[in-house]
Design an enzyme around this catalytic site. Structure first.
Site, PDB file in Angstrom:
ATOM      1  N   ARG A  37      53.024   6.157  28.362  1.00 45.35           N
ATOM      2  CA  ARG A  37      51.522   6.344  29.225  1.00 45.35           C
ATOM      3  C   ARG A  37      50.746   7.620  28.623  1.00 45.35           C
ATOM      4  O   ARG A  37      48.825   7.923  28.897  1.00 45.35           O
ATOM      5  CB  ARG A  37      51.999   7.498  30.337  1.00 45.35           C
ATOM      6  CG  ARG A  37      52.866   6.340  31.812  1.00 45.35           C
ATOM      7  CD  ARG A  37      53.756   7.626  33.203  1.00 45.35           C
ATOM      8  NE  ARG A  37      53.490   6.164  34.009  1.00 45.35           N
ATOM      9  CZ  ARG A  37      54.299   6.851  35.118  1.00 45.35           C
ATOM     10  NH1 ARG A  37      54.744   7.812  35.140  1.00 45.35           N
ATOM     11  NH2 ARG A  37      54.461   5.667  35.952  1.00 45.35           N
ATOM     12  N   LYS A 197      67.589  -3.276  44.931  1.00 48.60           N
ATOM     13  CA  LYS A 197      68.115  -3.151  46.863  1.00 48.60           C
ATOM     14  C   LYS A 197      66.651  -4.446  47.155  1.00 48.60           C
ATOM     15  O   LYS A 197      65.756  -3.970  46.708  1.00 48.60           O
ATOM     16  CB  LYS A 197      68.299  -2.185  46.924  1.00 48.60           C
ATOM     17  CG  LYS A 197      69.577  -1.428  46.775  1.00 48.60           C
ATOM     18  CD  LYS A 197      69.259  -0.427  47.427  1.00 48.60           C
ATOM     19  CE  LYS A 197      70.218   0.713  47.645  1.00 48.60           C
ATOM     20  NZ  LYS A 197      70.827   2.429  47.990  1.00 48.60           N
ATOM     21  N   GLY A 354      58.180   1.103  36.184  1.00 57.03           N
ATOM     22  CA  GLY A 354      59.340   1.881  35.129  1.00 57.03           C
ATOM     23  C   GLY A 354      60.983   0.640  34.410  1.00 57.03           C
ATOM     24  O   GLY A 354      60.364   0.927  33.157  1.00 57.03           O
ATOM     25  N   GLY A 377      55.351   3.225  41.685  1.00 61.71           N
ATOM     26  CA  GLY A 377      54.852   2.852  42.858  1.00 61.71           C
ATOM     27  C   GLY A 377      53.853   1.843  43.139  1.00 61.71           C
ATOM     28  O   GLY A 377      53.776   1.585  43.953  1.00 61.71           O
TER      29      GLY A 377
END
Ligand code: 3PG
Ligand code: MG
Length: 397
Positions: A37, A197, A354, A377
């Site tokens: 980053r 999930k 990530g 996100g």
């Protein structure tokens, strides 16, 4: 949809330029363990500096509740200055007198990093007074933090409404790459969605089946879909309460003409660790005490074959427990196949998240894809088809 102002449109010389960056980097024992980053924002920082602007960096770190040393951006300064190859002036707050003085004292072209914006509750609340206090130390605002653009915070959104606002180079590249991935992609489009999930990616799957031609489901969430088709998944990670939802997604896909690819074979083991005893089985032959930990070779071959039929791939989430060998095999094999086709420009390949970045690095292909987003996100919300507040605020009205 209105376009964005970029640094090409900005008059930077002699200006105090508030630049929102994402320095939420992983750290261990006070050292940055992955500087991706940091590296991503360097082009913007250097360009503003070279054009004679004062670079005033705004960033968050972690999710502090008030001021705490553990979340101080001071600890990121050495890694940042090293990567930039230029000194970085740290200021122990992001608003107020000390900032004003430090910015006034800095010469054109110098780089300042202000303390964690989240040390003030006003950042996450997007409090107008806090926005004003931030804006007091800048003439223009540049947002280069796509990965924080899903937050409607003062430093990611509010500032764009009170100062002339521009997309930084990384934001610009990210928006261009993502738009080529899903907004107006070369078809057919394949999405690969993995991860543990279904519950965390429901909206994502629901949006993708309407947009893509092929949806490859991998990782733990594939087990929920397999269970929904009546397959015994043994002790595998599986959200049995979501099999109804999985069936609904399958039905939606059918209506939309989106083909869903699930694993047809798997690597299974009895223990969740590196290199345990394991075997390859056809789906349907998993024993009650076994766990599916990766997609098998036939499943991988099927995906690779499909890659030759599509023009765009958007990827989020690994196929297996890729941090444990040999359960990185499917992810690495598919990543290499994608990279090979992206390298020759046969395929537009965009990956993000990530875990996904870690997986692409592990496969050694991060540089070969069309674009790899470090956003977690924000990348997911973009794939879900949501408007990102930090991006919307930059649009030219
Ligand atoms: C991230 O690490 O994904 C971004 O920096 C956003 O951080 P947040 O999820 O704490 O807002
Ligand atoms: Mg996050």
């Amino acid at each position: 949809m209105p376009a964005f102002r970029t640094l090409d449109d900005a008059d930077l010389a002699g200006k105090r330029v508030l630049v929102r960056v994402d320095l939420n980097v992983p750290m261990e024992d006070g050292k940055v363990t992955d500087a991706t980053r940091i590296e991503r924002v360097l082009p913007t920082v250097r360009e503003i500096s070279e054009k004679g602007g004062k670079v005033v960096l705004l960033a968050h770190f972690g999710r502090p509740k008030g001021r705490d040393d553990k979340n101080s951006l001071r600890q990121v300064v050495p890694a940042f200055a090293h990567a930039l190859g230029q000194p970085v002036i740290f200021v122990a707050d992001c608003i107020g007198e000390d900032v004003a003085k430090a910015v006034a004292a800095a010469k054109n072209g110098e780089v300042l990093l202000l303390e964690n914006t989240r040390f003030h509750a006003g950042d996450e609340k997007n409090d107008p007074d806090f926005v004003k206090a931030l804006a007091a130390n800048g003439d223009i605002y540049v947002n280069d933090a796509f990965s924080a653009a899903h937050r409607a915070h003062a430093s990611t959104e509010g500032l764009a409404h009170v100062l002339p606002a521009y997309a930084g180079r990384t934001m610009q590249a990210e928006l261009e790459a993502l738009s080529a991935g899903l907004d107006s992609p070369a078809r057919p489009v394949m999405a690969i969605v993995g991860g543990a999930k279904v519950s965390t990616k429901l909206e994502l799957l629901g949006n993708l089946v309407k947009k893509v031609d092929v949806l490859v489901i991998g990782g733990g969430m594939a087990n929920t879909f397999l269970a929904a088709r009546g397959v015994n998944v043994g002790k595998s990670l599986c959200e049995h309460d979501l099999v109804g939802t999985a069936r609904e997604i399958e039905a939606k896909a059918k209506t939309a003409g989106c083909e869903i690819l699930l694993p047809v074979d798997a690597l299974v083991a009895r223990e969740f660790k590196a290199n345990p005893g394991h075997r390859v089985v056809s789906i349907g032959e998993v024993a009650d005490d076994e766990m599916i930990l990766d997609a098998g070779p036939l499943s991988v071959a099927e995906v690779v074959l499909k890659l030759d039929k599509v023009k765009t791939v958007v990827w989020n989430g690994p196929f297996g427990a890729f941090e444990l060998p040999p359960f990185d095999t499917a992810t690495v094999t598919v990543a290499k196949a994608v990279a090979e086709r992206a390298r020759t420009s046969r395929l537009v390949a965009v990956a993000g998240g990530g875990d996904t970045v870690a997986a692409m690095n592990h496969a050694g292909v991060a540089d070969e894809l069309t674009y790899v987003s470090t956003a977690g996100g924000a990348f997911l919300e973009w794939m879900e088809g949501k408007a990102l507040p930090g991006v919307e605020a930059l649009r030219q009205g």
